[in-house]
Design a protein around this motif. Sequence first.
Motif, PDB file in Angstrom:
ATOM      1  N   MET A  10       0.828  -1.209   0.000  1.00 57.55           N
ATOM      2  CA  MET A  10       0.000   0.000   0.000  1.00 57.55           C
ATOM      3  C   MET A  10       0.864   1.261   0.000  1.00 57.55           C
ATOM      4  O   MET A  10       0.541   2.237  -0.670  1.00 57.55           O
ATOM      5  N   ALA A  11       1.956   1.226   0.756  1.00 60.64           N
ATOM      6  CA  ALA A  11       2.876   2.373   0.765  1.00 60.64           C
ATOM      7  C   ALA A  11       3.503   2.544  -0.610  1.00 60.64           C
ATOM      8  O   ALA A  11       3.647   3.670  -1.114  1.00 60.64           O
ATOM      9  N   LYS A  12       3.854   1.427  -1.258  1.00 62.43           N
ATOM     10  CA  LYS A  12       4.437   1.471  -2.600  1.00 62.43           C
ATOM     11  C   LYS A  12       3.429   2.022  -3.605  1.00 62.43           C
ATOM     12  O   LYS A  12       3.761   2.865  -4.453  1.00 62.43           O
ATOM     13  N   THR A  13       2.179   1.557  -3.514  1.00 62.62           N
ATOM     14  CA  THR A  13       1.128   2.021  -4.426  1.00 62.62           C
ATOM     15  C   THR A  13       0.909   3.516  -4.287  1.00 62.62           C
ATOM     16  O   THR A  13       0.731   4.233  -5.269  1.00 62.62           O
ATOM     17  N   ARG A  14       0.937   4.004  -3.050  1.00 58.41           N
ATOM     18  CA  ARG A  14       0.740   5.431  -2.815  1.00 58.41           C
ATOM     19  C   ARG A  14       1.806   6.250  -3.537  1.00 58.41           C
ATOM     20  O   ARG A  14       1.505   7.268  -4.159  1.00 58.41           O
ATOM     21  N   ARG A  15       3.047   5.792  -3.480  1.00 57.39           N
ATOM     22  CA  ARG A  15       4.136   6.490  -4.170  1.00 57.39           C
ATOM     23  C   ARG A  15       3.933   6.465  -5.683  1.00 57.39           C
ATOM     24  O   ARG A  15       4.148   7.465  -6.374  1.00 57.39           O
ATOM     25  N   GLU A  16       3.498   5.317  -6.198  1.00 57.86           N
ATOM     26  CA  GLU A  16       3.289   5.184  -7.646  1.00 57.86           C
ATOM     27  C   GLU A  16       2.152   6.079  -8.123  1.00 57.86           C
ATOM     28  O   GLU A  16       2.221   6.657  -9.214  1.00 57.86           O
ATOM     29  N   LEU A  17       1.106   6.199  -7.330  1.00 60.15           N
ATOM     30  CA  LEU A  17      -0.017   7.062  -7.712  1.00 60.15           C
ATOM     31  C   LEU A  17       0.443   8.508  -7.842  1.00 60.15           C
ATOM     32  O   LEU A  17       0.054   9.213  -8.780  1.00 60.15           O
ATOM     33  N   LYS A  18       1.248   8.955  -6.918  1.00 52.66           N
ATOM     34  CA  LYS A  18       1.734  10.340  -6.967  1.00 52.66           C
ATOM     35  C   LYS A  18       2.609  10.570  -8.201  1.00 52.66           C
ATOM     36  O   LYS A  18       2.584  11.643  -8.802  1.00 52.66           O
ATOM     37  N   GLU A  19       3.344   9.528  -8.595  1.00 57.27           N
ATOM     38  CA  GLU A  19       4.191   9.653  -9.784  1.00 57.27           C
ATOM     39  C   GLU A  19       3.351   9.696 -11.059  1.00 57.27           C
ATOM     40  O   GLU A  19       3.628  10.463 -11.985  1.00 57.27           O
ATOM     41  N   ASN A  20       2.305   8.876 -11.117  1.00 50.69           N
ATOM     42  CA  ASN A  20       1.506   8.748 -12.336  1.00 50.69           C
ATOM     43  C   ASN A  20       0.448   9.831 -12.502  1.00 50.69           C
ATOM     44  O   ASN A  20      -0.162   9.941 -13.571  1.00 50.69           O
ATOM     45  N   ILE A  21       0.231  10.621 -11.458  1.00 42.61           N
ATOM     46  CA  ILE A  21      -0.788  11.669 -11.544  1.00 42.61           C
ATOM     47  C   ILE A  21      -0.439  12.675 -12.641  1.00 42.61           C
ATOM     48  O   ILE A  21      -1.323  13.339 -13.198  1.00 42.61           O
ATOM     49  N   LYS A 156      -3.441  -6.018  -8.312  1.00 39.85           N
ATOM     50  CA  LYS A 156      -2.078  -5.958  -7.784  1.00 39.85           C
ATOM     51  C   LYS A 156      -1.184  -4.944  -8.487  1.00 39.85           C
ATOM     52  O   LYS A 156      -0.212  -4.482  -7.937  1.00 39.85           O
ATOM     53  N   SER A 157      -1.475  -4.624  -9.753  1.00 37.83           N
ATOM     54  CA  SER A 157      -0.573  -3.740 -10.479  1.00 37.83           C
ATOM     55  C   SER A 157      -1.353  -2.769 -11.355  1.00 37.83           C
ATOM     56  O   SER A 157      -2.540  -2.961 -11.608  1.00 37.83           O
ATOM     57  N   ARG A 158      -0.646  -1.757 -11.845  1.00 36.40           N
ATOM     58  CA  ARG A 158      -1.279  -0.723 -12.651  1.00 36.40           C
ATOM     59  C   ARG A 158      -1.486  -1.223 -14.088  1.00 36.40           C
ATOM     60  O   ARG A 158      -0.670  -1.939 -14.637  1.00 36.40           O
ATOM     61  N   GLN A 159      -2.584  -0.824 -14.723  1.00 35.21           N
ATOM     62  CA  GLN A 159      -2.811  -1.151 -16.127  1.00 35.21           C
ATOM     63  C   GLN A 159      -3.760  -0.121 -16.736  1.00 35.21           C
ATOM     64  O   GLN A 159      -4.580   0.458 -16.053  1.00 35.21           O
ATOM     65  N   TRP A 160      -3.612   0.108 -18.056  1.00 32.33           N
ATOM     66  CA  TRP A 160      -4.489   1.018 -18.790  1.00 32.33           C
ATOM     67  C   TRP A 160      -5.541   0.206 -19.507  1.00 32.33           C
ATOM     68  O   TRP A 160      -5.249  -0.824 -20.118  1.00 32.33           O
ATOM     69  N   ILE A 161      -6.800   0.674 -19.465  1.00 34.50           N
ATOM     70  CA  ILE A 161      -7.902   0.004 -20.149  1.00 34.50           C
ATOM     71  C   ILE A 161      -8.619   1.019 -21.024  1.00 34.50           C
ATOM     72  O   ILE A 161      -9.018   2.096 -20.556  1.00 34.50           O
ATOM     73  N   LYS A 162      -8.777   0.670 -22.306  1.00 31.45           N
ATOM     74  CA  LYS A 162      -9.468   1.562 -23.245  1.00 31.45           C
ATOM     75  C   LYS A 162     -10.975   1.293 -23.212  1.00 31.45           C
ATOM     76  O   LYS A 162     -11.417   0.177 -23.001  1.00 31.45           O
ATOM     77  N   THR A 163     -11.746   2.345 -23.448  1.00 32.98           N
ATOM     78  CA  THR A 163     -13.194   2.212 -23.587  1.00 32.98           C
ATOM     79  C   THR A 163     -13.605   2.804 -24.932  1.00 32.98           C
ATOM     80  O   THR A 163     -12.798   3.445 -25.608  1.00 32.98           O
TER      81      THR A 163
END
Length: 280
Positions: A10-21, A156-163
């Motif tokens: 969860m701590a790792k995900t939080r860091r990744e979210l801030k990077e990907n924003i 578990k991991s980040r992914q992009w999904i098209k609509t």
Amino acid sequence: MAINWFPGHMAKTRRELKENIKVIDAVIEIRDARIVKSSTNPDIDDICGSKPRLILLNKSDLSESEITNQWIKKLSKENVCAIAVNSMSGSGLNNIKPALDNLLKEKHTKLKSKGIINITTRVMVVGIPNVGKSSFINKMAKNNIAKTGDRPGVTKSRQWIKTKLGIELMDTPGILWPKFEDTEVALNLAFTGAIKDEIMDIEELALKLLERLQKLYPGRLIERYKLDSLSEDPLTNMNSIARKRGTLSSGGSIDYNRISVLLLDEFRGGKLGAISLERP
């Protein structure tokens, strides 16, 4: 109730979210309509910064519609756009694109002035565990790209999904926050399954849920479990429900683990009807 639940991912995900924003246009924050206040991560403002945000009150079929509408009005007064949705049935999802277009109106106008007609909106989907992010993405994409489950921590991991709506969705793992300031918030999250049952005292949790429901929805309990009346003591009520449901051991004593699991499952599955544990 001691809860130790903030794992390293969860701590790792939080860091990744801030990077990907930086690479997204807007944020869709999904909350549980039954616990609108408790299901918002207090760190979300820091994570999302100034990005436009749309809030989806998911699982609205499990909450009282009148109370959900009160939450939407309250958030609207705070200049927050919120929509009630049911990601399983698709109810309310057709309101998402117009809402995003309105939030990004200024940006889209600038892009069109530069001759860009086909605009793709990139959106990060965030929310606490088990709030329905993957079900929402699957419904928007109309296929089972994101993994789903009735337990927290499936994605578990980040992914992009098209609509097909010109929207690309970034799926993210659900994250909680490092410290609960309010015991009631912790219980609400545990009641709805945002915190894994494996780290909870399931019998104490079910007793706390029963205590809450007998205050808010006594009639539902009497009707569902065919009780003559309710006691002020939740343990007495649990014993009565256990006897009605036959969750007894071979010696005739009450199997508290079985009745606890049954109570939590029936609440989470909507068997007790539409329930809102929080009011605005």
